[in-house]
Design an enzyme around this catalytic site. Sequence first.
Site, short mmCIF file in Angstrom:
data_model
loop_
_atom_site.label_atom_id
_atom_site.label_comp_id
_atom_site.label_asym_id
_atom_site.label_seq_id
_atom_site.Cartn_x
_atom_site.Cartn_y
_atom_site.Cartn_z
N GLU A 63 -4.88 -13.36 1.26
CA GLU A 63 -5.69 -12.13 1.27
C GLU A 63 -6.41 -11.99 -0.06
OE1 GLU A 63 -3.61 -8.54 2.28
OE2 GLU A 63 -3.30 -9.19 4.36
N HIS A 97 0.84 -1.21 0.00
CA HIS A 97 0.00 0.00 0.00
C HIS A 97 0.87 1.25 0.00
CE1 HIS A 97 -3.93 -1.89 0.35
NE2 HIS A 97 -3.35 -2.78 1.11
ZN LIG Z 1 -4.05 -4.75 1.29
#
Ligand SMILES: [Zn+2]
Length: 304
Positions: A271, A216
Amino acid sequence: MAQKRPRDQRVVRNRRVAIYTFLLILTLFYISAHRTVQKEREMEALRAETAAEGPGEQVKELAEGWPEEVVGGQTGGQPKEPVQEQPEGLPGARVYKERGEMDADGGLKILPEDMWCLILTNAEYPVPEDYEVELESIPGTEQSVDKRIYEPLMAMIGDMKAQGLSPIVCSGYRTLDKQEKLFNRKVLSFVKAGHTKEESYNLARQTISIPGSGEHCLGLAVDFYTRRYHKLERAFEDTPESKWLVEHAQDYGFVMRYGENKTDITGIQYEPWHYRYVGVEAANYMKDNELFLEEFYIEQSLYG
Ligand SMILES: [Zn+2]
């Protein structure tokens, strides 16, 4: 009367024993129930903490001033090798623009100028300290991404919406500072749940990138919610949005970055909501060959 007395005493004694036994059982039951409830509350708190991994709204709520270093002596952010300059002499001389060409040749050619979107960050490779990113805001959210991936991201979201789906970018670019706060918060949540500091550190690093690293922070990754599913949890994979992404994201240059059963390679748990831009050619290649970024680096000799 004299004959009855001993029996009466026995009866009284038996009753007492029965009452004490009953009280003991009741106490044990109460303690056990209390512990179960307490454990459930801890697990609930933990789940809430875990869900806070990405969403911007929750990131904003983070209290300032978490301890700089939750785990004494463990930085974990030191790379085994220093981050190298972009490797020179990359194989090949061009990047294919058409998948057909790529397939015909049987391989992928990567140019140094395409490495910006293939940059690797994980526990071994921190984000370079002087890394700069020009951001573009995602409409209708408080999130932003690297300007260069804005168009493919919006095209992908637009096509999903045209199919009746409702993806929501709940986390985009994040500063290194914010990443560190999230990480420390995660460590604390495990500590509160009863783990040792070391255990907590190791558990946290599987669910969130350690300070100094994190996709990120590159501005090249996004986490998705859907209109109906507001959690960053495994069950995201069952949403139609997730199924669509698994099938089509590569055509927009995105890959699921942290795959199932790939934790030993990526260092991060599964994820299904986290997508990373790597470019259309690389994304298709990785998808076709079932490679995750670290494996792609080895296969393409991209490690410096
Ligand atoms: Zn993430």
